[in-house]
Design a protein around this motif. Structure first.
Motif, short mmCIF file in Angstrom:
data_model
loop_
_atom_site.label_atom_id
_atom_site.label_comp_id
_atom_site.label_asym_id
_atom_site.label_seq_id
_atom_site.Cartn_x
_atom_site.Cartn_y
_atom_site.Cartn_z
N ALA A 171 0.84 -1.20 0.00
CA ALA A 171 0.00 0.00 0.00
C ALA A 171 0.87 1.24 0.00
N MET A 172 0.31 2.32 -0.55
CA MET A 172 1.00 3.60 -0.61
C MET A 172 0.02 4.72 -0.34
N THR A 173 0.54 5.83 0.15
CA THR A 173 -0.22 7.07 0.23
C THR A 173 0.24 7.93 -0.93
N VAL A 174 -0.68 8.18 -1.87
CA VAL A 174 -0.34 8.89 -3.10
C VAL A 174 -1.12 10.20 -3.15
N PRO A 175 -0.46 11.33 -3.35
CA PRO A 175 -1.19 12.60 -3.50
C PRO A 175 -2.18 12.51 -4.67
N ALA A 176 -3.36 13.05 -4.47
CA ALA A 176 -4.42 12.95 -5.48
C ALA A 176 -3.96 13.46 -6.84
N ASP A 177 -3.18 14.53 -6.87
CA ASP A 177 -2.76 15.10 -8.15
C ASP A 177 -1.69 14.26 -8.85
N ARG A 192 -8.18 3.18 -3.23
CA ARG A 192 -8.99 3.06 -2.02
C ARG A 192 -9.23 4.44 -1.43
N ASP A 193 -10.38 4.60 -0.81
CA ASP A 193 -10.74 5.84 -0.12
C ASP A 193 -10.21 5.72 1.32
N HIS A 194 -8.93 5.99 1.48
CA HIS A 194 -8.24 5.78 2.75
C HIS A 194 -6.92 6.57 2.67
N ALA A 195 -6.29 6.79 3.80
CA ALA A 195 -4.97 7.45 3.78
C ALA A 195 -4.01 6.65 2.91
N LEU A 196 -4.05 5.33 3.02
CA LEU A 196 -3.30 4.45 2.11
C LEU A 196 -4.23 4.21 0.92
N ASN A 197 -4.11 5.07 -0.08
CA ASN A 197 -5.11 5.10 -1.15
C ASN A 197 -4.76 4.29 -2.40
N MET A 198 -3.57 3.68 -2.44
CA MET A 198 -3.23 2.81 -3.56
C MET A 198 -2.75 1.48 -2.99
N TRP A 199 -3.39 0.40 -3.42
CA TRP A 199 -3.04 -0.95 -2.99
C TRP A 199 -2.71 -1.77 -4.22
N PHE A 200 -1.71 -2.63 -4.11
CA PHE A 200 -1.34 -3.48 -5.25
C PHE A 200 -0.69 -4.76 -4.74
#
Length: 154
Positions: free
Chosen positions: A77-83, A104-112
């Motif tokens: 998981a990663m926290t990725v800035p929306a932009d 994902r709608d979470h602080a950790l918004n990218m899961w792979f």
């Protein structure tokens, strides 16, 4: 995040529903899979290509258990800035070890999922993704495996 429902006809739906439960292991697997659907081998291959091109299917192939072959699969998981989300998704997806990628709608918004030939390569791929994106990667190694047999109805 919502997406529009794909435009699927009766045959597309039948293909998706039929092929989730397995694929024939024989000399002409596409011909064997096509026959119960009333399709030719060429028609099935063409339809699968179209489903991939249209983004209905992101991949079509076997699911391997990396651990049974000496490898490892790691949820990360990663926290990725929306932009930067699309840019980073492209960078992550460029790694051949990345099998799935989810927003994902979470602080950790990218899961792979990272699947590699060895545990060392799985860890190295996570480190390389962090270096390429400039963002921290949180690897979440599997502690226990659950078998869900998820099937999606089209």
């Amino acid at each position: 995040m919502t997406t529009a429902a794909p435009d699927l006809d009766r045959i597309d739906r039948a293909i998706i529903n039929a092929l989730q439960g397995g694929f024939p292991l024989c000399d002409r697997p596409y011909a064997a899979a096509a026959a119960p659907l009333g399709l030719s081998e060429a028609e099935l291959i063409e339809r699968l290509a179209s489903l991939r091109t249209r983004g209905v299917l992101t991949r079509f192939g076997p699911l391997w258990k990396p651990e049974a072959l000496g490898g490892e699969a790691v949820l990360a998981a990663m926290t990725v800035p929306a932009d930067r989300f699309d840019e980073v998704a492209g960078q992550v997806n460029a790694f051949p070890e990345v099998a799935h990628n989810y927003a994902r709608d979470h602080a950790l918004n990218m899961w792979f999922v990272v699947a590699a030939e060895t545990p060392e390569r799985a860890r190295a791929a996570c480190d390389e993704i962090a270096a390429a994106t400039g963002l921290a990667v949180l690897p979440l190694p599997k502690l226990h495996e659950f078998h869900l047999d998820l099937r999606l109805v089209a």
